[in-house]
Motif scaffolding. Structure first.
Motif, PDB file in Angstrom:
ATOM      1  N   GLY A   4       0.795  -1.227   0.000  1.00 51.61           N
ATOM      2  CA  GLY A   4       0.000   0.000   0.000  1.00 51.61           C
ATOM      3  C   GLY A   4       0.823   1.270   0.000  1.00 51.61           C
ATOM      4  O   GLY A   4       0.267   2.361  -0.154  1.00 51.61           O
ATOM      5  N   GLY A   5       2.120   1.146   0.169  1.00 47.74           N
ATOM      6  CA  GLY A   5       2.993   2.314   0.119  1.00 47.74           C
ATOM      7  C   GLY A   5       3.512   2.547  -1.290  1.00 47.74           C
ATOM      8  O   GLY A   5       2.850   2.218  -2.278  1.00 47.74           O
ATOM      9  N   PHE A   6       4.704   3.104  -1.388  1.00 49.79           N
ATOM     10  CA  PHE A   6       5.333   3.260  -2.697  1.00 49.79           C
ATOM     11  C   PHE A   6       6.821   3.045  -2.557  1.00 49.79           C
ATOM     12  O   PHE A   6       7.422   3.374  -1.535  1.00 49.79           O
ATOM     13  CB  PHE A   6       5.023   4.631  -3.321  1.00 49.79           C
ATOM     14  N   TRP A   7       7.409   2.446  -3.600  1.00 47.42           N
ATOM     15  CA  TRP A   7       8.850   2.165  -3.570  1.00 47.42           C
ATOM     16  C   TRP A   7       9.640   3.181  -4.361  1.00 47.42           C
ATOM     17  O   TRP A   7      10.861   3.282  -4.200  1.00 47.42           O
ATOM     18  CB  TRP A   7       9.132   0.751  -4.088  1.00 47.42           C
ATOM     19  N   ALA A   8       8.980   3.951  -5.211  1.00 41.36           N
ATOM     20  CA  ALA A   8       9.670   4.952  -6.023  1.00 41.36           C
ATOM     21  C   ALA A   8       8.757   6.142  -6.248  1.00 41.36           C
ATOM     22  O   ALA A   8       7.533   5.995  -6.372  1.00 41.36           O
ATOM     23  CB  ALA A   8      10.102   4.369  -7.361  1.00 41.36           C
ATOM     24  N   LEU A   9       9.371   7.320  -6.313  1.00 45.44           N
ATOM     25  CA  LEU A   9       8.644   8.535  -6.658  1.00 45.44           C
ATOM     26  C   LEU A   9       9.573   9.416  -7.480  1.00 45.44           C
ATOM     27  O   LEU A   9      10.688   9.726  -7.046  1.00 45.44           O
ATOM     28  CB  LEU A   9       8.195   9.290  -5.407  1.00 45.44           C
ATOM     29  N   GLY A  10       9.131   9.773  -8.668  1.00 46.15           N
ATOM     30  CA  GLY A  10       9.913  10.638  -9.533  1.00 46.15           C
ATOM     31  C   GLY A  10       9.173  11.928  -9.819  1.00 46.15           C
ATOM     32  O   GLY A  10       7.956  11.910 -10.055  1.00 46.15           O
ATOM     33  N   LEU A  11       9.880  13.041  -9.803  1.00 44.02           N
ATOM     34  CA  LEU A  11       9.287  14.345 -10.062  1.00 44.02           C
ATOM     35  C   LEU A  11      10.134  15.104 -11.075  1.00 44.02           C
ATOM     36  O   LEU A  11      11.353  15.244 -10.895  1.00 44.02           O
ATOM     37  CB  LEU A  11       9.185  15.166  -8.768  1.00 44.02           C
TER      38      LEU A  11
END
Length: 205
Positions: A125-132
């Protein structure tokens, strides 16, 4: 080209992967964390990037390959620490943690020509990657972390900001012994799989 960020804790017994104890000892859990971090950093090192930053709680060790800048994590909750990591970037950036040693350079090679953000959901339910494409720390501050709705809230933050979001494959974080076995099976030739096999045989106790 993208800046790659890895947020991590120094793998010390009693401070990392505490949900692996039991069945593993604190020393074994730390050894597994070190192997996961080593595999993650190896994948990042092999990925094209303008900059590679390790945002670290603790001190670097022999597991750190060449080519990384090491910066300390700021104080505060995980949302503040992730926001601060992005604040260190002037251009496109992709952030990952140390809990997905199955990552590959292919997964981490992202572009922003047709999107503003990349989101990598985790099975818990979380996230392993975030790109901006344009790092904005406010997109992370206040997001509840380490709860089942973390990923949903973060994804909604991105959409609410009007960003064009593309998704990376869903990956499994290593939190429990079941996770460790499943992830090791996905990357059987990595340091993490080898360390798990060693710990299962009773080594690194």
């Amino acid at each position: 080209m993208t800046t790659l960020l890895v947020i991590a804790k120094e793998p010390r017994p009693g401070r990392v992967k505490t949900r692996l104890t039991p069945p593993f000892s604190p020393a074994q859990a730390a050894a597994l964390a070190e192997a996961a971090l080593a595999d993650t950093l190896r994948a990042v090192a092999a990925t094209p990037a303008v900059r590679r930053l390790l945002v670290l709680d603790g001190r670097p060790g022999p597991w750190l390959p060449d080519g990384f800048e090491v910066v300390p994590q700021c104080a505060g909750g995980l949302d503040e620490r992730l926001a601060d990591a992005f604040a260190r970037c002037a251009g496109p950036a992709l952030l990952i943690g140390m809990d997905t040693p199955q990552v590959t350079p292919e997964l981490l090679t992202v572009g922003f020509a047709d999107c503003d953000a990349w989101f990598g959901p985790a099975e818990d339910g979380g996230f392993w990657a975030l790109g901006l494409a344009r790092p904005e720390p406010a997109l992370l501050r206040g997001v509840p972390m380490s709860v089942p709705e973390t990923g949903a809230v973060q994804r909604e933050r991105l959409h609410a900001a009007g960003l064009r979001v593309r998704e990376l494959p869903r990956l499994r974080d290593v939190d429990t012994a079941d996770d460790a076995r499943a992830v090791a099976a996905l990357a059987p030739h990595g340091a993490f799989a080898a360390r798990l096999a060693d710990c299962t045989r009773g080594g690194a106790s």
